[in-house]
Write a protein that holds these residues in place. Structure first.
Motif, PDB file in Angstrom:
ATOM      1  N   LEU A 138       6.893  -5.318   1.840  1.00  0.00           N
ATOM      2  CA  LEU A 138       7.963  -5.013   0.892  1.00  0.00           C
ATOM      3  C   LEU A 138       8.041  -3.507   0.690  1.00  0.00           C
ATOM      4  O   LEU A 138       7.036  -2.866   0.379  1.00  0.00           O
ATOM      5  N   SER A 139       9.220  -2.933   0.874  1.00  0.00           N
ATOM      6  CA  SER A 139       9.460  -1.516   0.598  1.00  0.00           C
ATOM      7  C   SER A 139      10.375  -1.409  -0.607  1.00  0.00           C
ATOM      8  O   SER A 139      11.378  -2.131  -0.696  1.00  0.00           O
ATOM      9  N   ALA A 140      10.023  -0.533  -1.543  1.00  0.00           N
ATOM     10  CA  ALA A 140      10.822  -0.345  -2.749  1.00  0.00           C
ATOM     11  C   ALA A 140      10.977   1.135  -3.026  1.00  0.00           C
ATOM     12  O   ALA A 140       9.996   1.884  -3.002  1.00  0.00           O
ATOM     13  N   SER A 141      12.198   1.570  -3.255  1.00  0.00           N
ATOM     14  CA  SER A 141      12.484   2.958  -3.607  1.00  0.00           C
ATOM     15  C   SER A 141      13.216   2.950  -4.946  1.00  0.00           C
ATOM     16  O   SER A 141      14.318   2.400  -5.051  1.00  0.00           O
ATOM     17  N   ILE A 142      12.594   3.531  -5.965  1.00  0.00           N
ATOM     18  CA  ILE A 142      13.160   3.500  -7.312  1.00  0.00           C
ATOM     19  C   ILE A 142      13.119   4.893  -7.926  1.00  0.00           C
ATOM     20  O   ILE A 142      12.346   5.753  -7.494  1.00  0.00           O
ATOM     21  N   PRO A 143      13.957   5.164  -8.944  1.00  0.00           N
ATOM     22  CA  PRO A 143      13.877   6.454  -9.635  1.00  0.00           C
ATOM     23  C   PRO A 143      12.490   6.663 -10.228  1.00  0.00           C
ATOM     24  O   PRO A 143      11.894   5.740 -10.795  1.00  0.00           O
ATOM     25  N   SER A 144      11.969   7.866 -10.094  1.00  0.00           N
ATOM     26  CA  SER A 144      10.604   8.154 -10.545  1.00  0.00           C
ATOM     27  C   SER A 144      10.406   7.917 -12.034  1.00  0.00           C
ATOM     28  O   SER A 144       9.293   7.595 -12.473  1.00  0.00           O
ATOM     29  N   VAL A 145      11.472   8.063 -12.827  1.00  0.00           N
ATOM     30  CA  VAL A 145      11.334   7.847 -14.274  1.00  0.00           C
ATOM     31  C   VAL A 145      10.995   6.398 -14.596  1.00  0.00           C
ATOM     32  O   VAL A 145      10.530   6.095 -15.705  1.00  0.00           O
ATOM     33  N   LEU A 146      11.220   5.481 -13.653  1.00  0.00           N
ATOM     34  CA  LEU A 146      10.941   4.067 -13.878  1.00  0.00           C
ATOM     35  C   LEU A 146       9.640   3.610 -13.232  1.00  0.00           C
ATOM     36  O   LEU A 146       9.246   2.451 -13.376  1.00  0.00           O
ATOM     37  N   ALA A 147       8.996   4.501 -12.500  1.00  0.00           N
ATOM     38  CA  ALA A 147       7.820   4.104 -11.722  1.00  0.00           C
ATOM     39  C   ALA A 147       6.698   3.596 -12.625  1.00  0.00           C
ATOM     40  O   ALA A 147       6.443   4.145 -13.699  1.00  0.00           O
ATOM     41  N   SER A 148       6.039   2.534 -12.186  1.00  0.00           N
ATOM     42  CA  SER A 148       4.866   2.001 -12.871  1.00  0.00           C
ATOM     43  C   SER A 148       4.053   1.211 -11.849  1.00  0.00           C
ATOM     44  O   SER A 148       4.565   0.818 -10.804  1.00  0.00           O
ATOM     45  N   ASP A 149       2.798   0.972 -12.179  1.00  0.00           N
ATOM     46  CA  ASP A 149       1.918   0.233 -11.271  1.00  0.00           C
ATOM     47  C   ASP A 149       1.733  -1.212 -11.712  1.00  0.00           C
ATOM     48  O   ASP A 149       0.741  -1.851 -11.367  1.00  0.00           O
ATOM     49  N   LYS A 150       2.688  -1.731 -12.469  1.00  0.00           N
ATOM     50  CA  LYS A 150       2.620  -3.133 -12.885  1.00  0.00           C
ATOM     51  C   LYS A 150       2.727  -4.050 -11.666  1.00  0.00           C
ATOM     52  O   LYS A 150       3.337  -3.701 -10.661  1.00  0.00           O
ATOM     53  N   SER A 151       2.167  -5.214 -11.785  1.00  0.00           N
ATOM     54  CA  SER A 151       2.148  -6.161 -10.674  1.00  0.00           C
ATOM     55  C   SER A 151       3.513  -6.816 -10.475  1.00  0.00           C
ATOM     56  O   SER A 151       4.299  -6.958 -11.420  1.00  0.00           O
ATOM     57  N   LEU A 152       3.765  -7.211  -9.233  1.00  0.00           N
ATOM     58  CA  LEU A 152       4.962  -7.974  -8.927  1.00  0.00           C
ATOM     59  C   LEU A 152       4.790  -9.418  -9.397  1.00  0.00           C
ATOM     60  O   LEU A 152       3.671  -9.940  -9.457  1.00  0.00           O
ATOM     61  N   GLY A 153       5.908 -10.059  -9.711  1.00  0.00           N
ATOM     62  CA  GLY A 153       5.890 -11.491  -9.962  1.00  0.00           C
ATOM     63  C   GLY A 153       6.143 -12.210  -8.652  1.00  0.00           C
ATOM     64  O   GLY A 153       7.252 -12.183  -8.119  1.00  0.00           O
ATOM     65  N   LEU A 154       5.089 -12.815  -8.073  1.00  0.00           N
ATOM     66  CA  LEU A 154       5.180 -13.397  -6.737  1.00  0.00           C
ATOM     67  C   LEU A 154       5.284 -14.922  -6.804  1.00  0.00           C
ATOM     68  O   LEU A 154       4.801 -15.541  -7.765  1.00  0.00           O
ATOM     69  N   PRO A 155       5.886 -15.528  -5.779  1.00  0.00           N
ATOM     70  CA  PRO A 155       5.943 -16.994  -5.737  1.00  0.00           C
ATOM     71  C   PRO A 155       4.530 -17.578  -5.687  1.00  0.00           C
ATOM     72  O   PRO A 155       3.574 -16.922  -5.280  1.00  0.00           O
ATOM     73  N   GLU A 156       4.421 -18.831  -6.103  1.00  0.00           N
ATOM     74  CA  GLU A 156       3.127 -19.505  -6.070  1.00  0.00           C
ATOM     75  C   GLU A 156       2.584 -19.528  -4.636  1.00  0.00           C
ATOM     76  O   GLU A 156       3.318 -19.802  -3.685  1.00  0.00           O
ATOM     77  N   GLY A 157       1.315 -19.216  -4.505  1.00  0.00           N
ATOM     78  CA  GLY A 157       0.699 -19.197  -3.182  1.00  0.00           C
ATOM     79  C   GLY A 157       0.788 -17.854  -2.489  1.00  0.00           C
ATOM     80  O   GLY A 157       0.315 -17.709  -1.356  1.00  0.00           O
ATOM     81  N   CYS A 158       1.387 -16.851  -3.140  1.00  0.00           N
ATOM     82  CA  CYS A 158       1.506 -15.511  -2.555  1.00  0.00           C
ATOM     83  C   CYS A 158       0.717 -14.507  -3.387  1.00  0.00           C
ATOM     84  O   CYS A 158       0.549 -14.680  -4.597  1.00  0.00           O
TER      85      CYS A 158
END
Length: 340
Positions: free
Chosen positions: A49-69
């Motif tokens: 997964l590649s994600a490019s977002i504005p730096s003002v929104l950057a955080s190291d919070k975890s992704l919400g992944l489907p069950e089993g991932c």
């Protein structure tokens, strides 16, 4: 209140207005759009997964992944205004149609390209509150009904114009330059100008580099503030001066439309929604613009009740002019340094 105290209060309020104006430049024309893509990894059941977002929104919070991932790796690269993530994901089962990744970044919208299911699926996505869901299990972009498209892009147009401080500053100068039918003529001319260039730029009929356009938009604010400050009552009845002001506003409207087109492109409009998206986005911009004009006129009416309309007018115009100069210097310096 004595005359000296009143003058001191006026000066203090003017300084406050200027301070607020100078605090806003970095937030000019903000529209926080993310760019996401996912593709299969080398190992079975793995994805990148590649994600490019504005730096003002950057955080190291975890992704919400489907069950089993689960996340298997994460890399982060912070640049001047954008932060880029590269996240490895491993799944113990095959993806299903309803599977999605919930991102933790509060973007205003996003573009999403997926080859996770083998097919190439590209679509524009809208957030649900503070999160954005990436439909990784879909094998084709969802076809949306016209009412859904209308609501989404009209809202995006409203959000953009009401969050675009440079566009609002220009409209503010128009509101303080003229009244009545001539104000209506100026706003209509501005609307026609930016609607035309928005369409031409969005469909790639004309292509203009973004940084110089943004710099001239800042210049347009300073120019119109100067026009409004120097305007006299008899100017509003002089046909020659009216024609000149209409021509100037039309020209600046064309430039502002190029700025709107940049935002619409960033939203990643789906091919089948390009025409409808353009029309409803532009309609939302106009609706937001009318809301702002109504608010300015209401404030001036209220100031007039307390016999402070001329002071408020002058303070607003000088603030807009100074901020426009600051934005101009900031933007010219930005793309000049980028070319060095």
């Amino acid at each position: 209140m004595s005359g000296s105290s009143s003058n001191m209060l006026h000066r203090a309020l003017l300084i406050l207005l200027l301070f607020v104006g100078f605090a806003a430049p970095a937030q000019a024309d903000v529209f926080r759009v993310g760019d996401f893509s996912i593709q299969p990894g080398i190992d079975p059941g793995s994805f990148e997964l590649s994600a490019s977002i504005p730096s003002v929104l950057a955080s190291d919070k975890s992704l919400g992944l489907p069950e089993g991932c689960r996340e298997t790796s994460r890399e982060k690269l912070t640049e001047t205004v954008m932060t880029r993530y590269s996240i490895g994901i491993g799944c113990d089962r095959a993806l299903e149609v309803d599977d999605a990744i919930v991102t933790p970044w509060a973007v205003d919208g996003g573009t999403f390209l997926s080859t996770a299911m083998g097919a190439r699926v590209q679509q524009a996505l809208q957030p649900d509150g503070e999160t954005l869901s990436l439909p990784i299990g879909e094998t084709a972009a969802r076809t949306r009904a016209l009412p859904e498209v209308a609501v989404e892009y009209t809202w995006q147009g409203i959000v953009h114009i009401l969050g675009g401080w440079d566009h609002l500053a220009f409209v503010l100068c128009l509101c303080l330059l003229a009244r009545g039918r001539f104000l209506l003529a100026l706003v209509t001319t501005f609307t026609i100008g930016h609607s035309l260039s928005l369409a031409l730029a969005f469909f790639d009929i004309i292509k203009v580099p973004v940084p110089p356009v943004e710099a001239v938009i800042a210049l347009s604010i300073t120019f119109m503030a100067r026009e409004a400050i120097r305007a006299r009552e008899d100017d509003m009845t002089d046909p020659g001066k009216r024609r000149r002001q209409l021509a100037v506003v039309a020209g600046f409207g064309l430039l502002h439309g190029l700025g709107f087109a940049t935002v619409l492109r960033e939203l990643g409009v789906a091919p089948q929604e390009r025409l409808s998206g353009l029309l409803f986005f532009n309609g939302g911009v106009e609706l937001g613009q009318l809301i702002f004009v109504a608010c300015v006129l209401a404030v001036m009416k209220l100031a007039g009740i307390f016999d402070r309309d001329q002071w408020v007018r002058q303070a607003a115009l000088y603030s807009a002019g100074i901020v426009g100069c600051f934005w101009l210097i900031e933007r010219v310096a930005g793309f000049t340094l980028g070319m060095a």
